[in-house]
Design a protein around this motif. Structure first.
Motif, PDB file in Angstrom:
ATOM      1  N   PHE A   1      23.448  38.558  36.037  1.00  0.00           N
ATOM      2  CA  PHE A   1      24.405  37.495  36.334  1.00  0.00           C
ATOM      3  C   PHE A   1      23.639  36.187  36.447  1.00  0.00           C
ATOM      4  N   VAL A   2      24.349  35.077  36.334  1.00  0.00           N
ATOM      5  CA  VAL A   2      23.731  33.756  36.432  1.00  0.00           C
ATOM      6  C   VAL A   2      24.005  33.190  37.819  1.00  0.00           C
ATOM      7  N   ASN A   3      22.951  32.807  38.528  1.00  0.00           N
ATOM      8  CA  ASN A   3      23.131  32.310  39.896  1.00  0.00           C
ATOM      9  C   ASN A   3      23.529  30.829  39.909  1.00  0.00           C
ATOM     10  N   LYS A   4      23.664  30.262  41.103  1.00  0.00           N
ATOM     11  CA  LYS A   4      24.132  28.880  41.248  1.00  0.00           C
ATOM     12  C   LYS A   4      23.199  27.869  40.591  1.00  0.00           C
ATOM     13  N   ALA A   5      21.913  28.240  40.475  1.00  0.00           N
ATOM     14  CA  ALA A   5      20.939  27.332  39.863  1.00  0.00           C
ATOM     15  C   ALA A   5      20.855  27.520  38.352  1.00  0.00           C
TER      16      ALA A   5
ATOM     17  N   ALA B   1      28.671  38.828  45.103  1.00  0.00           N
ATOM     18  CA  ALA B   1      29.152  37.461  45.323  1.00  0.00           C
ATOM     19  C   ALA B   1      29.453  37.228  46.798  1.00  0.00           C
ATOM     20  N   ARG B   2      30.073  38.220  47.469  1.00  0.00           N
ATOM     21  CA  ARG B   2      30.408  38.057  48.902  1.00  0.00           C
ATOM     22  C   ARG B   2      29.158  37.843  49.747  1.00  0.00           C
ATOM     23  N   SER B   3      28.079  38.469  49.353  1.00  0.00           N
ATOM     24  CA  SER B   3      26.824  38.342  50.103  1.00  0.00           C
ATOM     25  C   SER B   3      26.030  37.103  49.701  1.00  0.00           C
ATOM     26  N   ASN B   4      26.544  36.352  48.715  1.00  0.00           N
ATOM     27  CA  ASN B   4      25.879  35.145  48.209  1.00  0.00           C
ATOM     28  C   ASN B   4      24.487  35.446  47.664  1.00  0.00           C
ATOM     29  N   VAL B   5      24.365  36.546  46.953  1.00  0.00           N
ATOM     30  CA  VAL B   5      23.087  36.907  46.352  1.00  0.00           C
ATOM     31  C   VAL B   5      22.771  35.934  45.216  1.00  0.00           C
ATOM     32  N   GLN B   6      21.560  35.359  45.245  1.00  0.00           N
ATOM     33  CA  GLN B   6      21.125  34.383  44.238  1.00  0.00           C
ATOM     34  C   GLN B   6      19.798  34.797  43.610  1.00  0.00           C
TER      35      GLN B   6
ATOM     36  N   SER C   1      22.013  32.798  53.150  1.00  0.00           N
ATOM     37  CA  SER C   1      22.023  31.342  53.047  1.00  0.00           C
ATOM     38  C   SER C   1      21.666  30.925  51.629  1.00  0.00           C
ATOM     39  N   ASP C   2      22.082  29.744  51.230  1.00  0.00           N
ATOM     40  CA  ASP C   2      21.781  29.272  49.873  1.00  0.00           C
ATOM     41  C   ASP C   2      20.273  29.154  49.631  1.00  0.00           C
ATOM     42  N   GLU C   3      19.513  28.913  50.680  1.00  0.00           N
ATOM     43  CA  GLU C   3      18.078  28.655  50.536  1.00  0.00           C
ATOM     44  C   GLU C   3      17.221  29.878  50.829  1.00  0.00           C
ATOM     45  N   TYR C   4      17.828  31.056  51.004  1.00  0.00           N
ATOM     46  CA  TYR C   4      17.068  32.212  51.492  1.00  0.00           C
ATOM     47  C   TYR C   4      15.855  32.550  50.619  1.00  0.00           C
ATOM     48  N   GLU C   5      16.000  32.472  49.310  1.00  0.00           N
ATOM     49  CA  GLU C   5      14.900  32.868  48.428  1.00  0.00           C
ATOM     50  C   GLU C   5      13.696  31.946  48.597  1.00  0.00           C
TER      51      GLU C   5
END
Length: 264
Positions: free
Chosen positions: A43-47, A19-24, A89-93
């Protein structure tokens, strides 16, 4: 294409680094600690998408060993190297996978970072990676095609990197090996992560040992002739930084040359 994040860390007591690394996306975490255990969960990501985690606790030591273990346990088409001091970043993927879709011949793509730890600017135009760019690249910028890397047998040099006592430079050696293997390597000027302020695990100031390590790494990465030429360039180009800390240019050159000829 799919993406797997590769995180190297130490002494994490829980899974909070994800979570700290904002892994999505899917992620392999290699946590060097005092036990050996492997956990897998989702885990379930922000999307709202389910992402898979392989969390490896290991008693092995050394950053390059950690990176290699993460590569061996990854499953995505593309892998992204991540340290424990950065926030994705939120858009990294989307940024990374779109870059590979737009550059289907690329085996390695590096990206820009937002750095809070040091002052550094990044090129604003897409470019191929030559020797100069490779030697200026940090590990957090690096992504690669996993299957291409596996077929070429490229791995991180386990005599280099934090935990070895030999200083850094392992990412530069890795990228040079990718170049030798014939990978097409490019830089894309989009930010994929923020590197936060934190204490380096291997840089303890401009000590005599630091300069010997730099000399040793020059030869390790570039060989005898090119390595010594780079040593001379490095000592001269950064002389103002060294001398401002009270270290003489000739003292730096002497220590780097000593390290250059050391057998480790």
């Amino acid at each position: 294409m799919t993406l797997t994040i590769l995180i190297s860390c130490m002494h994490e007591k829980d899974h909070g680094i994800i979570a700290r690394s904002n892994v999505q996306s899917d992620v392999v975490v290699v946590n060097q600690c005092d036990q050996n255990a492997v956990e897998e969960f989702d885990f379930v990501n922000k999307a709202g998408r389910s992402c898979h985690v392989k969390f490896i606790n290991t008693t092995q030591r050394g950053l390059s060993k950690s990176r290699n273990m993460a590569i061996e346990n990854a499953w995505g088409d593309v892998c992204q190297i991540c340290d424990d001091d950065e926030t994705l970043s939120d858009e990294y993927e989307d940024i990374i996978l779109n870059a590979y879709a737009e550059n289907p011949n690329a085996g390695v793509i590096t990206f820009a970072l937002n750095r809070l730890d040091v002052e550094k600017s990044y090129p604003v135009a897409r470019m191929s990676l030559g020797l100069k760019e490779i030697l200026r690249t940090s590990s957090q910028q690096v992504t690669f095609l996993r299957d291409l890397l596996r077929k070429a047998g490229v791995r991180f040099d386990e005599k280099m990197g934090s935990g070895t006592g030999n200083g850094g430079g392992e990412e530069n050696h890795f990228l040079l090996d990718c170049k030798k293997a014939g990978f097409k390597m490019i830089y894309v000027p989009q930010v994929i992560a923020t590197v936060n302020k934190g204490e380096s695990k291997w840089f303890k100031g401009y000590t005599e040992k630091y300069f010997r390590d730099r000399g040793w790494a020059s030869r390790r990465c570039l060989g005898f002739c090119m390595g010594y030429a780079f040593l001379l360039y490095n000592a001269f180009h950064h002389r103002k930084s060294f001398t401002s800390d009270g270290v003489s240019f000739f003292g730096v050159l002497k220590s780097m040359t000593k390290g250059f000829f050391e057998k480790r």
